[in-house]
Design an enzyme around this catalytic site. Structure first.
Site, PDB file in Angstrom:
ATOM      1  N   ARG A 285      -8.701  -1.195   4.299  1.00 41.99           N
ATOM      2  CA  ARG A 285      -8.022  -2.429   3.927  1.00 41.99           C
ATOM      3  C   ARG A 285      -9.064  -3.523   3.708  1.00 41.99           C
ATOM      4  NH1 ARG A 285      -4.101  -0.029   2.633  1.00 41.99           N
ATOM      5  NH2 ARG A 285      -2.081  -0.036   3.659  1.00 41.99           N
TER       6      ARG A 285
ATOM      7  N   HIS B  53      -7.277  -0.796  -5.757  1.00 42.45           N
ATOM      8  CA  HIS B  53      -6.358  -0.176  -4.777  1.00 42.45           C
ATOM      9  C   HIS B  53      -5.649   1.034  -5.391  1.00 42.45           C
ATOM     10  CE1 HIS B  53      -3.937  -0.980  -0.876  1.00 42.45           C
ATOM     11  NE2 HIS B  53      -3.941   0.311  -1.180  1.00 42.45           N
TER      12      HIS B  53
END
Ligand code: NAP
Ligand code: GLV
Length: 309
Positions: free
Chosen positions: A224, A272
């Site tokens: 993350r 992502h």
């Protein structure tokens, strides 16, 4: 049974037919059209708006469309009596292993240097180590980290892994806890982060950690964005402590167009995409979790609220 599907990235036209085929008795609502909130039994979510789940008083389960549950855990109003289920799916795992192998191999085989030589029509051969001579470490030996570590061990990389609790994985030297971190980092040439984002792991990719790596190490962050202290990465790249970084996750996402990472010569940005949950592989498991909850059984993949993942 009424199921609310709430995601602004996952497509309801892919998910609902796959879920409906396995849960024929279910009726679906697609956020923001929740209908009467008290009628919703299950919420299938990705990055739900804060407050959305608290407004559904009769929920029997909240099921995440992603492996990382940090977006829902960040909601202070998350109902504390409703079971939380995380996403574990073969397709998601395979995708992440492909991504990690791709990026590790690109670094290992000096892909950026050869691309630059080609741009100049320059025939130049660099020294090349074998995988067995390259030490790679994965932070996070969960579902994703374990599979990626096994695949890299299969390519003969000198593999290490780090987790919270002790683990044993064939072909991988394992370390755990704060006490094992120094030994894990010592001599690592490529560090891969596949940790969940929790209060313990936020900001873990920082100057102190980079200083414990050998000079010229590489970072791959597919965990993350919140794991990384961005200023510390830029400083470590600028003074050569780190040779480069591959980043798939950011804070915020999308990465703003004027962000320094986009144009940094030592940073590879992917948007992502390391791995995405697809209905065609994941819907069966999700439907099975709902069936278990309906029968009053615990989910196969519960979120541990105390640990935060
Ligand atoms: P998981 O199965 O829950 O595994 C998490 C691993 O991290 C476990 O090995 C756990 O240790 C370890 N860990 C957690 N806190 C730690 C700490 N404080 N110190 C050391 N180790 C710690 O999770 P997963 O399914 O593998 O997913 C990992 C993460 O990948 C997700 O949370 C998400 O953030 C990220 N992800 C990214 C993408 C993408 O496209 N970029 C896609 C999917 C997932 P224990 O084994 O001891 O519990
Ligand atoms: C994606 O980032 C996930 O957590 O599944």
């Amino acid at each position: 049974m009424n199921i609310l599907f709430a995601s602004d990235t996952d497509r309801p036209d892919e998910w609902i037919p796959e879920l409906q085929a396995r849960l024929p008795e279910a009726s679906f609502r697609i956020w923001p059209d929740t209908g009467p909130p008290e009628a919703i039994d299950y919420a299938v979510v990705w990055k739900p708006e804060p407050g959305l789940l608290a407004g559904l008083p009769n929920l029997k389960g909240i099921l995440s469309l992603g492996a990382g549950v940090d977006p829902m855990m960040a909601d202070d109003t998350l109902p504390d009596h409703v079971p939380l289920v995380r996403m574990v799916d073969e397709g998601l795992t395979e995708g992440m292993t492909e991504y990690v192998c791709w990026q590790v191999l690109a670094i290992h085989r000096q892909a950026a240097a050869y691309r630059a030589f080609q741009a100049e029509a320059r025939w130049r051969q660099l020294d090349q180590k074998l995988a067995r001579e390259r030490t790679v470490g994965i932070m996070g030996l969960g579902v994703l980290g374990t599979d990626a570590a096994r695949a890299l061990a299969g390519l003969r990389f000198d593999m290490r892994g780090w987790s919270r609790r002790e683990k044993a994985i064939d072909g991988v030297a394992t370390f755990h806890g704060e006490a094992g971190l120094d030994a894990f980092l010592d001599g690592l040439e490529i560090l891969v982060c596949l940790l969940p984002l929790t209060p313990d792991t936020r900001g873990i990719l920082n100057a102190r950690l980079f200083d414990r790596l050998p000079r010229g190490a590489w970072l791959i962050n597919a965990g993350r964005g919140g794991h990384l202290v961005e200023a510390d990465l830029l400083a470590a790249l600028d003074d050569g402590r780190l040779a480069g970084a591959t980043l798939d996750v950011f804070q915020p996402e999308p990465l703003p167009r004027d962000h320094a990472f986009w144009r940094h010569p030592a940073i590879t940005v992917t948007p992502h995409v390391a791995s995405i949950t697809h209905a065609r592989t994941a819907a069966a498991g999700l439907a099975e979790e709902i069936r278990r909850l309906e029968r009053g059984e615990p989910p196969i993949h519960p979120v541990d609220r105390a640990r935060g993942y």
